[in-house]
Write an enzyme that holds these catalytic residues in place. Sequence first.
Site, PDB file in Angstrom:
ATOM      1  N   PRO A 175      10.280   7.708  -1.145  1.00  0.00           N
ATOM      2  CA  PRO A 175      10.352   6.569  -0.228  1.00  0.00           C
ATOM      3  C   PRO A 175       9.791   5.274  -0.802  1.00  0.00           C
ATOM      4  O   PRO A 175      10.190   4.190  -0.390  1.00  0.00           O
ATOM      5  CB  PRO A 175       9.515   7.046   0.976  1.00  0.00           C
ATOM      6  CG  PRO A 175       9.517   8.527   0.904  1.00  0.00           C
ATOM      7  CD  PRO A 175       9.567   8.863  -0.556  1.00  0.00           C
ATOM      8  N   ASP A 213       0.870  -1.183   0.000  1.00  0.00           N
ATOM      9  CA  ASP A 213       0.000   0.000   0.000  1.00  0.00           C
ATOM     10  C   ASP A 213       0.901   1.224   0.000  1.00  0.00           C
ATOM     11  O   ASP A 213       1.096   1.884   1.019  1.00  0.00           O
ATOM     12  CB  ASP A 213      -0.907  -0.039   1.229  1.00  0.00           C
ATOM     13  CG  ASP A 213      -1.871   1.139   1.282  1.00  0.00           C
ATOM     14  OD1 ASP A 213      -1.863   1.971   0.346  1.00  0.00           O
ATOM     15  OD2 ASP A 213      -2.625   1.242   2.268  1.00  0.00           O
ATOM     16  N   SER A 214       1.481   1.519  -1.161  1.00  0.00           N
ATOM     17  CA  SER A 214       2.521   2.539  -1.251  1.00  0.00           C
ATOM     18  C   SER A 214       2.010   3.806  -1.917  1.00  0.00           C
ATOM     19  O   SER A 214       0.954   3.826  -2.549  1.00  0.00           O
ATOM     20  CB  SER A 214       3.705   1.995  -2.054  1.00  0.00           C
ATOM     21  OG  SER A 214       3.335   1.812  -3.408  1.00  0.00           O
ATOM     22  N   ASP A 229       3.152   6.842  -4.832  1.00  0.00           N
ATOM     23  CA  ASP A 229       3.638   6.693  -6.204  1.00  0.00           C
ATOM     24  C   ASP A 229       5.086   6.200  -6.208  1.00  0.00           C
ATOM     25  O   ASP A 229       5.816   6.390  -5.226  1.00  0.00           O
ATOM     26  CB  ASP A 229       3.543   8.037  -6.941  1.00  0.00           C
ATOM     27  CG  ASP A 229       2.108   8.510  -7.113  1.00  0.00           C
ATOM     28  OD1 ASP A 229       1.204   7.649  -7.050  1.00  0.00           O
ATOM     29  OD2 ASP A 229       1.895   9.719  -7.302  1.00  0.00           O
TER      30      ASP A 229
END
Length: 286
Positions: free
Chosen positions: A169, A162-163, A165
């Site tokens: 990081p 669940d990042s 773009d």
Amino acid sequence: MSDLRDDQWFTEVFDSHGSAFSLKVTEKLLDVQSPYQHLEVYNTETFGNLMVLDGCVMLTDRDNFLYHEMIAHPALFTHQDPKRVVIIGGGDCGTLKEVLRHPGVEKVTQIDIDEEVTKAAERFFPALVEANGDPRAELLFADGVKWVDDAADESIDVLIIDSTDPVGPAEGLFKTDFLKRCHRILKSGGVMVQQSESPLYHSGSIIRELRNDMREAGFDSVATLPFPQPVYPSGWWSVTLAGKATSVESFREQAAAEHEMPLQYYTGDAHRGALSLPPFMRKAFA
């Protein structure tokens, strides 16, 4: 890139595709520079509170359920019996909340590098963090890539990336080498899911590359599920699932139809429909 003009419209400009999205705001509630990113929270006239990271819209009160339900439930219903779930990223805790709706899940570990995101969610998005006290939940603030490196082989059932773009990081979470490590820690029959950007803007680039990288990493099947998301570039978003010794092109349809979770978007029918890609996406992936 973002702009807050004199007339109090927050605007995220997506230069590469010549588009923008705006929300009328009433006040800025938070402005924090963490060690990792610039975090802002606004109140808006029609979408409730708005969270922004490095100038990019992350979520609003009004429509976050679309993203959180679609990154969680397709993966959970695709796995035959998910008990051990890991979330990389997800600091706003909305995905954690959705995963914990599944009574068969025994433990969920969430690893997000930036604690400031969770602190902001606790203050300004209380509905998203209401499951944080569940005894099955473990919240860690650490480097998700390193956590995966240190995890035991074949130790988890479902891995959710669940990042943000694929820049800053989150950049390392889209690399083939990282996907190979994810494959290593999944049990046979395991399912991985990753947010995969806009079908309209990225089917022939980010999404296609992610699908190819997942196969190169050893996953046996891949499926991309599009869904509406008004506040993200193009108003349309996607998640991409990958299966280890299992197909992600089918799911437990009876369980998805009979669940009693109070969801706002996900249904078995929505899941089945999302698996049927429009022609332009199929062409881009060919």
